[in-house]
Scaffold this motif. Structure first.
Motif, PDB file in Angstrom:
ATOM      1  N   ASP A 174       0.828  -1.211   0.000  1.00  0.00           N
ATOM      2  CA  ASP A 174       0.000   0.000   0.000  1.00  0.00           C
ATOM      3  C   ASP A 174       0.862   1.261   0.000  1.00  0.00           C
ATOM      4  OD1 ASP A 174      -2.351  -1.480   0.072  1.00  0.00           O
ATOM      5  OD2 ASP A 174      -2.369  -1.558   2.264  1.00  0.00           O
ATOM      6  N   PHE A 175       1.934   1.237   0.768  1.00  0.00           N
ATOM      7  CA  PHE A 175       2.850   2.385   0.763  1.00  0.00           C
ATOM      8  C   PHE A 175       3.513   2.539  -0.603  1.00  0.00           C
ATOM      9  CE2 PHE A 175       2.764   2.423   5.457  1.00  0.00           C
ATOM     10  CZ  PHE A 175       2.744   3.798   5.674  1.00  0.00           C
ATOM     11  N   ALA A 176       3.955   1.443  -1.175  1.00  0.00           N
ATOM     12  CA  ALA A 176       4.596   1.510  -2.488  1.00  0.00           C
ATOM     13  C   ALA A 176       3.639   2.060  -3.543  1.00  0.00           C
ATOM     14  CB  ALA A 176       5.090   0.124  -2.895  1.00  0.00           C
ATOM     15  N   ARG A 177       2.368   1.732  -3.410  1.00  0.00           N
ATOM     16  CA  ARG A 177       1.365   2.193  -4.374  1.00  0.00           C
ATOM     17  C   ARG A 177       1.249   3.722  -4.385  1.00  0.00           C
ATOM     18  NH1 ARG A 177      -2.275  -1.132  -3.003  1.00  0.00           N
ATOM     19  NH2 ARG A 177      -2.009  -2.642  -4.709  1.00  0.00           N
ATOM     20  N   LEU A 178       1.565   4.374  -3.279  1.00  0.00           N
ATOM     21  CA  LEU A 178       1.501   5.831  -3.217  1.00  0.00           C
ATOM     22  C   LEU A 178       2.395   6.489  -4.265  1.00  0.00           C
ATOM     23  CD1 LEU A 178       1.674   6.493   0.649  1.00  0.00           C
ATOM     24  CD2 LEU A 178      -0.367   6.538  -0.799  1.00  0.00           C
ATOM     25  N   THR A 179       3.474   5.801  -4.640  1.00  0.00           N
ATOM     26  CA  THR A 179       4.442   6.405  -5.561  1.00  0.00           C
ATOM     27  C   THR A 179       3.984   6.358  -7.012  1.00  0.00           C
ATOM     28  OG1 THR A 179       5.708   4.360  -5.990  1.00  0.00           O
ATOM     29  CG2 THR A 179       6.290   5.648  -4.030  1.00  0.00           C
ATOM     30  N   ILE A 180       2.936   5.624  -7.318  1.00  0.00           N
ATOM     31  CA  ILE A 180       2.531   5.476  -8.720  1.00  0.00           C
ATOM     32  C   ILE A 180       1.980   6.782  -9.274  1.00  0.00           C
ATOM     33  CG2 ILE A 180       0.929   4.295 -10.299  1.00  0.00           C
ATOM     34  CD1 ILE A 180       1.214   1.801  -8.544  1.00  0.00           C
ATOM     35  N   GLU A 181       1.119   7.452  -8.527  1.00  0.00           N
ATOM     36  CA  GLU A 181       0.482   8.669  -9.020  1.00  0.00           C
ATOM     37  C   GLU A 181       1.067   9.954  -8.449  1.00  0.00           C
ATOM     38  OE1 GLU A 181      -1.607   8.715 -11.437  1.00  0.00           O
ATOM     39  OE2 GLU A 181      -1.766   6.537 -11.586  1.00  0.00           O
ATOM     40  N   LYS A 182       1.911   9.843  -7.427  1.00  0.00           N
ATOM     41  CA  LYS A 182       2.469  11.036  -6.796  1.00  0.00           C
ATOM     42  C   LYS A 182       3.995  10.942  -6.762  1.00  0.00           C
ATOM     43  CE  LYS A 182      -1.506  11.980  -3.809  1.00  0.00           C
ATOM     44  NZ  LYS A 182      -1.936  12.287  -2.432  1.00  0.00           N
ATOM     45  N   PRO A 183       4.686  12.082  -6.866  1.00  0.00           N
ATOM     46  CA  PRO A 183       6.155  12.062  -6.878  1.00  0.00           C
ATOM     47  C   PRO A 183       6.755  11.957  -5.480  1.00  0.00           C
ATOM     48  CG  PRO A 183       5.385  14.303  -7.149  1.00  0.00           C
ATOM     49  CD  PRO A 183       4.143  13.438  -7.123  1.00  0.00           C
ATOM     50  N   LEU A 184       6.185  11.098  -4.661  1.00  0.00           N
ATOM     51  CA  LEU A 184       6.671  10.895  -3.302  1.00  0.00           C
ATOM     52  C   LEU A 184       7.835   9.913  -3.297  1.00  0.00           C
ATOM     53  CD1 LEU A 184       3.209  10.426  -1.539  1.00  0.00           C
ATOM     54  CD2 LEU A 184       4.628  12.491  -1.484  1.00  0.00           C
ATOM     55  N   HIS A 185       8.712  10.040  -2.310  1.00  0.00           N
ATOM     56  CA  HIS A 185       9.748   9.051  -2.074  1.00  0.00           C
ATOM     57  C   HIS A 185       9.338   8.258  -0.839  1.00  0.00           C
ATOM     58  CE1 HIS A 185      13.212  11.449  -4.197  1.00  0.00           C
ATOM     59  NE2 HIS A 185      12.072  11.471  -4.878  1.00  0.00           N
ATOM     60  N   VAL A 186       8.929   7.025  -1.020  1.00  0.00           N
ATOM     61  CA  VAL A 186       8.559   6.168   0.101  1.00  0.00           C
ATOM     62  C   VAL A 186       9.768   5.310   0.447  1.00  0.00           C
ATOM     63  CG1 VAL A 186       7.107   4.257   0.857  1.00  0.00           C
ATOM     64  CG2 VAL A 186       6.102   6.141  -0.434  1.00  0.00           C
ATOM     65  N   ARG A 187      10.212   5.405   1.699  1.00  0.00           N
ATOM     66  CA  ARG A 187      11.433   4.720   2.110  1.00  0.00           C
ATOM     67  C   ARG A 187      11.127   3.766   3.264  1.00  0.00           C
ATOM     68  NH1 ARG A 187      16.268   8.735   2.685  1.00  0.00           N
ATOM     69  NH2 ARG A 187      15.274   9.117   4.694  1.00  0.00           N
ATOM     70  N   PHE A 188      11.488   2.511   3.072  1.00  0.00           N
ATOM     71  CA  PHE A 188      11.272   1.489   4.087  1.00  0.00           C
ATOM     72  C   PHE A 188      12.554   1.316   4.892  1.00  0.00           C
ATOM     73  CE2 PHE A 188       8.362   0.484   0.594  1.00  0.00           C
ATOM     74  CZ  PHE A 188       7.166   0.386   1.286  1.00  0.00           C
ATOM     75  N   ILE A 189      12.432   1.372   6.224  1.00  0.00           N
ATOM     76  CA  ILE A 189      13.577   1.318   7.117  1.00  0.00           C
ATOM     77  C   ILE A 189      13.494   0.041   7.953  1.00  0.00           C
ATOM     78  CG2 ILE A 189      14.829   2.496   8.968  1.00  0.00           C
ATOM     79  CD1 ILE A 189      13.452   5.103   8.044  1.00  0.00           C
ATOM     80  N   GLU A 190      14.568  -0.711   7.980  1.00  0.00           N
ATOM     81  CA  GLU A 190      14.585  -1.915   8.802  1.00  0.00           C
ATOM     82  C   GLU A 190      14.480  -1.550  10.289  1.00  0.00           C
ATOM     83  OE1 GLU A 190      17.197  -4.909   5.947  1.00  0.00           O
ATOM     84  OE2 GLU A 190      18.166  -3.946   7.647  1.00  0.00           O
ATOM     85  N   PHE A 191      13.720  -2.336  11.006  1.00  0.00           N
ATOM     86  CA  PHE A 191      13.538  -2.176  12.451  1.00  0.00           C
ATOM     87  C   PHE A 191      14.885  -2.346  13.149  1.00  0.00           C
ATOM     88  CE2 PHE A 191      11.313  -4.283  16.335  1.00  0.00           C
ATOM     89  CZ  PHE A 191      11.291  -3.072  17.015  1.00  0.00           C
ATOM     90  N   MET A 192      15.260  -1.384  13.995  1.00  0.00           N
ATOM     91  CA  MET A 192      16.574  -1.381  14.645  1.00  0.00           C
ATOM     92  C   MET A 192      16.430  -1.478  16.159  1.00  0.00           C
ATOM     93  SD  MET A 192      18.535   1.600  12.459  1.00  0.00           S
ATOM     94  CE  MET A 192      17.173   2.783  12.548  1.00  0.00           C
ATOM     95  N   PRO A 193      17.455  -1.986  16.835  1.00  0.00           N
ATOM     96  CA  PRO A 193      17.404  -2.141  18.298  1.00  0.00           C
ATOM     97  C   PRO A 193      17.753  -0.857  19.030  1.00  0.00           C
ATOM     98  CG  PRO A 193      19.468  -2.992  17.492  1.00  0.00           C
ATOM     99  CD  PRO A 193      18.680  -2.588  16.268  1.00  0.00           C
ATOM    100  N   ILE A 194      17.114   0.234  18.642  1.00  0.00           N
ATOM    101  CA  ILE A 194      17.302   1.519  19.320  1.00  0.00           C
ATOM    102  C   ILE A 194      15.921   2.061  19.625  1.00  0.00           C
ATOM    103  CG2 ILE A 194      18.034   3.910  19.007  1.00  0.00           C
ATOM    104  CD1 ILE A 194      20.370   2.978  17.478  1.00  0.00           C
ATOM    105  N   GLY A 195      15.710   2.472  20.844  1.00  0.00           N
ATOM    106  CA  GLY A 195      14.402   3.022  21.180  1.00  0.00           C
ATOM    107  C   GLY A 195      13.771   2.246  22.302  1.00  0.00           C
ATOM    108  N   ALA A 196      12.608   1.670  22.040  1.00  0.00           N
ATOM    109  CA  ALA A 196      11.876   0.942  23.077  1.00  0.00           C
ATOM    110  C   ALA A 196      12.363  -0.502  23.098  1.00  0.00           C
ATOM    111  CB  ALA A 196      10.379   0.997  22.806  1.00  0.00           C
ATOM    112  N   ARG A 197      13.263  -0.811  24.014  1.00  0.00           N
ATOM    113  CA  ARG A 197      13.838  -2.151  24.028  1.00  0.00           C
ATOM    114  C   ARG A 197      12.813  -3.198  24.442  1.00  0.00           C
ATOM    115  NH1 ARG A 197      17.734   1.031  26.032  1.00  0.00           N
ATOM    116  NH2 ARG A 197      17.386   0.451  28.202  1.00  0.00           N
TER     117      ARG A 197
END
Length: 330
Positions: A174-197
């Motif tokens: 669904d996020f990737a689909r946003l890029t089809i009609e709009k010039p958005l850059h959708v970036r997927f970030i791997e879950f990292m062990p920083i933050g709420a342990r």
């Protein structure tokens, strides 16, 4: 203009500045459920102190600045800070990362101050899941902010989404689909062990390769693009015929330490040479005890000298990183 290199000859030109540790959301991967004790106003850097640091850093070779938090838009007069930084000689690129909740209200003011690029953190397009992830219910406000930013012509607008297995990874298509009609850059970030342990578990990591496979299965083979400086650590792709782009940031599965060009300044004035290192150099105390600019420059040099060659997130990963992202700066 000067150039600045670390001990293994990486060119350092990018400074990420957290202007507050406070946030109006409580994302499950960023903060523990019971939250954190916020810093007092006196503990965080003033805008004047931030501007002074940026001026010194620019003389040394910093040319790119990103303003972050916490949530930077909750701090008063952030547009004034953007404008002041944009007027510093040598700074040719200034951007901001926000969760978007206050963006509709402030977007025009930010644009008027000279801000051109935006990153919006958004991990779900489903209202119920958004509320679960953020422990809040502001998805309509975020989408209004995104629409307002598009209307005002911010370019590029990047949407950052952290994918967590069994939680929100089903929305990748669904996020990737946003890029089809709009010039958005959708970036997927791997879950990292920083933050709420209390949230972290390695089994919840969805690798960039897996997400790319899911998106390709839906839309066909993705076109690999040559990464540009503004892409940062993201590997960039495009769905055939799409107006926007898709990026994958993979600090766990394919780390990008060899190309790292950044330093981070925390809200309380600690210069952090690496997101995944506990090393920090205090700039606030010397400034508040009357140091000259030459001492700030020397301390920036110290940060370069201790910037690690790479992270070791695979070693003792579960309890290694003590600082939450809201304290480091996203």
């Amino acid at each position: 203009m000067s150039e600045m290199f670390d001990r293994i000859n990486r060119k350092i030109e990018y400074l990420r500045i957290s202007i507050t540790d406070r946030c109006n959301l409580r994302c499950v991967y960023c903060m523990p459920e019971d939250g954190i004790q916020p810093l007092s106003h006196e503990e965080i850097l003033s805008y004047e102190e931030i501007i002074r640091i940026v001026k010194v850093a620019a003389e040394l070779g910093i040319s790119k600045v990103r303003v972050t938090g916490g949530e930077p838009l909750i701090r008063k007069n952030v547009s004034r800070l953007i404008g002041e930084i944009g007027r510093i000689q040598g700074i040719n690129d200034i951007s901001l990362t926000t969760n978007g909740v206050l963006l509709a209200k402030l977007a025009a003011e930010l644009k008027g101050a000279g801000l051109k690029r935006l990153n919006i953190s958004l991990d779900s397009l489903d209202p119920e899941r958004f509320e679960q992830i953020t422990r809040g219910s502001n998805l309509p406000a975020v989408l209004d902010g995104l629409a307002r930013a598009e209307e005002l012509g911010f370019d590029p607008i990047k949407i950052n989404s952290v994918s967590i297995r069994g939680f929100n990874d089903s929305e990748a298509v669904d996020f990737a689909r946003l890029t089809i009609e709009k010039p958005l850059h959708v970036r997927f970030i791997e879950f990292m062990p920083i933050g709420a342990r209390d949230m972290w578990d390695e089994s919840r990591v969805v690798t960039a390769e897996e997400l790319r496979g899911r998106i390709s299965a839906e839309f066909g083979p993705l076109e690999k693009l040559e990464s540009k400086g503004a892409d940062g650590p993201a590997s960039m792709y495009r769905i055939s015929g799409a107006k926007g782009l898709i990026g994958f940031i993979s600090p766990l599965s394919h780390h990008f330490c060899g190309e790292c060009n950044r330093l981070r300044l925390t809200a309380e004035g600690k210069l952090r040479p690496c997101l995944f290192s506990e090393s920090e150099i205090d700039l606030k105390t010397p400034m508040r005890t009357g140091c000259e600019d030459e001492e700030i420059a020397r301390l920036i040099g110290v940060a370069l000298s201790v910037k690690p060659e790479g992270h070791q997130m695979a070693e003792g990963i579960k309890n290694k990183y003590q600082r939450t992202m809201s304290r480091i700066g996203g």
